[in-house]
Design a protein around this motif. Structure first.
Motif, PDB file in Angstrom:
ATOM      1  N   THR A   1       0.463  -0.214  -1.710  1.00  0.00           N
ATOM      2  CA  THR A   1       1.409   0.725  -2.320  1.00  0.00           C
ATOM      3  C   THR A   1       2.758   0.670  -1.621  1.00  0.00           C
ATOM      4  N   GLY A   2       2.774   0.140  -0.391  1.00  0.00           N
ATOM      5  CA  GLY A   2       4.010   0.095   0.372  1.00  0.00           C
ATOM      6  C   GLY A   2       4.093   1.167   1.433  1.00  0.00           C
ATOM      7  N   VAL A   3       2.986   1.804   1.761  1.00  0.00           N
ATOM      8  CA  VAL A   3       3.003   2.843   2.779  1.00  0.00           C
ATOM      9  C   VAL A   3       3.186   2.216   4.162  1.00  0.00           C
ATOM     10  N   ASP A   4       4.035   2.835   4.961  1.00  0.00           N
ATOM     11  CA  ASP A   4       4.271   2.376   6.328  1.00  0.00           C
ATOM     12  C   ASP A   4       3.419   3.128   7.341  1.00  0.00           C
ATOM     13  N   VAL A   5       3.177   4.430   7.093  1.00  0.00           N
ATOM     14  CA  VAL A   5       2.460   5.273   8.039  1.00  0.00           C
ATOM     15  C   VAL A   5       1.361   6.041   7.310  1.00  0.00           C
ATOM     16  N   PHE A   6       0.142   5.934   7.821  1.00  0.00           N
ATOM     17  CA  PHE A   6      -0.985   6.725   7.328  1.00  0.00           C
ATOM     18  C   PHE A   6      -1.224   7.845   8.326  1.00  0.00           C
ATOM     19  N   SER A   7      -1.105   9.097   7.865  1.00  0.00           N
ATOM     20  CA  SER A   7      -1.300  10.262   8.729  1.00  0.00           C
ATOM     21  C   SER A   7      -2.626  10.926   8.417  1.00  0.00           C
ATOM     22  N   VAL A   8      -3.314  11.327   9.491  1.00  0.00           N
ATOM     23  CA  VAL A   8      -4.615  11.970   9.328  1.00  0.00           C
ATOM     24  C   VAL A   8      -4.768  13.036  10.403  1.00  0.00           C
ATOM     25  N   VAL A   9      -5.138  14.244   9.975  1.00  0.00           N
ATOM     26  CA  VAL A   9      -5.334  15.342  10.915  1.00  0.00           C
ATOM     27  C   VAL A   9      -6.809  15.724  11.038  1.00  0.00           C
ATOM     28  N   ASP A  10      -7.643  15.097  10.237  1.00  0.00           N
ATOM     29  CA  ASP A  10      -9.090  15.335  10.297  1.00  0.00           C
ATOM     30  C   ASP A  10      -9.817  13.999  10.131  1.00  0.00           C
ATOM     31  N   TYR A  11      -9.537  13.096  11.065  1.00  0.00           N
ATOM     32  CA  TYR A  11     -10.029  11.722  10.958  1.00  0.00           C
ATOM     33  C   TYR A  11     -11.549  11.645  10.884  1.00  0.00           C
ATOM     34  N   MET A  12     -12.254  12.650  11.386  1.00  0.00           N
ATOM     35  CA  MET A  12     -13.719  12.605  11.357  1.00  0.00           C
ATOM     36  C   MET A  12     -14.258  12.621   9.926  1.00  0.00           C
ATOM     37  N   ALA A  13     -13.511  13.179   8.986  1.00  0.00           N
ATOM     38  CA  ALA A  13     -13.965  13.210   7.592  1.00  0.00           C
ATOM     39  C   ALA A  13     -14.085  11.804   7.021  1.00  0.00           C
ATOM     40  N   THR A  14     -13.163  10.924   7.391  1.00  0.00           N
ATOM     41  CA  THR A  14     -13.196   9.534   6.928  1.00  0.00           C
ATOM     42  C   THR A  14     -13.952   8.652   7.906  1.00  0.00           C
ATOM     43  N   GLY A  15     -13.801   8.927   9.169  1.00  0.00           N
ATOM     44  CA  GLY A  15     -14.451   8.139  10.207  1.00  0.00           C
ATOM     45  C   GLY A  15     -13.460   7.275  10.952  1.00  0.00           C
ATOM     46  N   LEU A  16     -13.467   7.406  12.263  1.00  0.00           N
ATOM     47  CA  LEU A  16     -12.554   6.654  13.108  1.00  0.00           C
ATOM     48  C   LEU A  16     -12.720   5.152  12.887  1.00  0.00           C
ATOM     49  N   ASP A  17     -13.948   4.669  12.872  1.00  0.00           N
ATOM     50  CA  ASP A  17     -14.178   3.231  12.704  1.00  0.00           C
ATOM     51  C   ASP A  17     -13.660   2.729  11.366  1.00  0.00           C
ATOM     52  N   ARG A  18     -13.866   3.500  10.337  1.00  0.00           N
ATOM     53  CA  ARG A  18     -13.425   3.086   9.007  1.00  0.00           C
ATOM     54  C   ARG A  18     -11.904   2.999   8.935  1.00  0.00           C
ATOM     55  N   ILE A  19     -11.223   3.994   9.479  1.00  0.00           N
ATOM     56  CA  ILE A  19      -9.755   3.968   9.491  1.00  0.00           C
ATOM     57  C   ILE A  19      -9.268   2.784  10.310  1.00  0.00           C
ATOM     58  N   ARG A  20      -9.836   2.631  11.502  1.00  0.00           N
ATOM     59  CA  ARG A  20      -9.434   1.517  12.372  1.00  0.00           C
ATOM     60  C   ARG A  20      -9.657   0.176  11.670  1.00  0.00           C
ATOM     61  N   ASP A  21     -10.834  -0.022  11.105  1.00  0.00           N
ATOM     62  CA  ASP A  21     -11.168  -1.315  10.506  1.00  0.00           C
ATOM     63  C   ASP A  21     -10.316  -1.639   9.282  1.00  0.00           C
ATOM     64  N   LYS A  22      -9.918  -0.624   8.531  1.00  0.00           N
ATOM     65  CA  LYS A  22      -9.159  -0.855   7.291  1.00  0.00           C
ATOM     66  C   LYS A  22      -7.649  -0.878   7.495  1.00  0.00           C
ATOM     67  N   LEU A  23      -7.141  -0.158   8.526  1.00  0.00           N
ATOM     68  CA  LEU A  23      -5.690   0.006   8.618  1.00  0.00           C
ATOM     69  C   LEU A  23      -5.044  -0.503   9.905  1.00  0.00           C
ATOM     70  N   LYS A  24      -5.782  -0.553  10.992  1.00  0.00           N
ATOM     71  CA  LYS A  24      -5.175  -0.937  12.273  1.00  0.00           C
ATOM     72  C   LYS A  24      -4.505  -2.298  12.162  1.00  0.00           C
ATOM     73  N   GLY A  25      -3.251  -2.348  12.597  1.00  0.00           N
ATOM     74  CA  GLY A  25      -2.487  -3.586  12.549  1.00  0.00           C
ATOM     75  C   GLY A  25      -1.867  -3.878  11.197  1.00  0.00           C
TER      76      GLY A  25
END
Length: 189
Positions: A96-120
């Motif tokens: 979509t062109g997003v530069d920053v993904f913000s999350v204030v309740d990362y446990m709902a999605t899961g730290l590993d899932r966010i890291r694996d899909k978005l990190k870098g």
């Protein structure tokens, strides 16, 4: 949500009109000196998305991508904050062109899932979890969580920055908020 199922065309038309309004706000904030425009999307719930992921991709992702293109044309960064579990569409955010993904309740999605899909791929902005940790953790546990977030999301390719949450539903004890400030400050560069 029922409207999306009953009349998806009207839902998209309404969303498009909201985005047109946001474009005018983006111009206003650019004139005021802003550097980034962040969308707050309440499509995530505790158990998953509130709408089917395919409906989000088909109906809303193209409109959001068009908005982010406009924002980038203004020389501004783009951000999105999705409350709740956004896991099913994480991979769809970067296109979509997003530069920053913000999350204030990362446990709902899961730290590993966010890291694996978005990190870098995009910058990740996170806070100490406001649903679980801030209400009940000790300052030491808050510091350990800050360390975990930094190690999971920090990347030279996409970056990580933290947000300290001071919420009023419930209002967290000041010492917990200050503990998160101290914990994240050791990573300031």
């Amino acid at each position: 949500l029922m409207l999306i199922a009953a009349d998806p065309g009207l839902a998209v038309e309404t969303y498009t009109r909201v985005i047109d309004y946001y474009k005018q706000l983006a111009l206003k904030f650019k004139r005021a000196g802003a550097h980034m425009i962040t969308m707050f999307e309440d499509v995530g719930g505790g158990g998953g998305l509130l709408i089917r992921p395919d409906d989000w991709r088909k109906l809303f992702q193209p409109v959001l991508a068009e908005f982010y293109k406009f924002v980038h044309e203004q020389g501004l960064y783009t951000g999105i904050l999705i409350d709740g579990n956004s896991g099913p569409i994480l991979e769809d955010l970067q296109p979509t062109g997003v530069d920053v993904f913000s999350v204030v309740d990362y446990m709902a999605t899961g730290l590993d899932r966010i890291r694996d899909k978005l990190k870098g791929r995009v910058c990740i902005n996170a806070s100490i979890d406001m649903q679980h940790t801030l209400p009940s953790a000790s300052p030491e546990e808050i510091e350990r969580e800050a360390d975990t977030l930094y190690q999971a999301f920090h990347s030279a390719e996409g970056g990580f920055y933290c947000t300290v949450v001071r919420w009023h539903r419930p209002e967290y004890p000041q010492e917990k908020v200050l503990a998160s400030v101290r914990a994240f400050n050791k990573y300031r560069t």
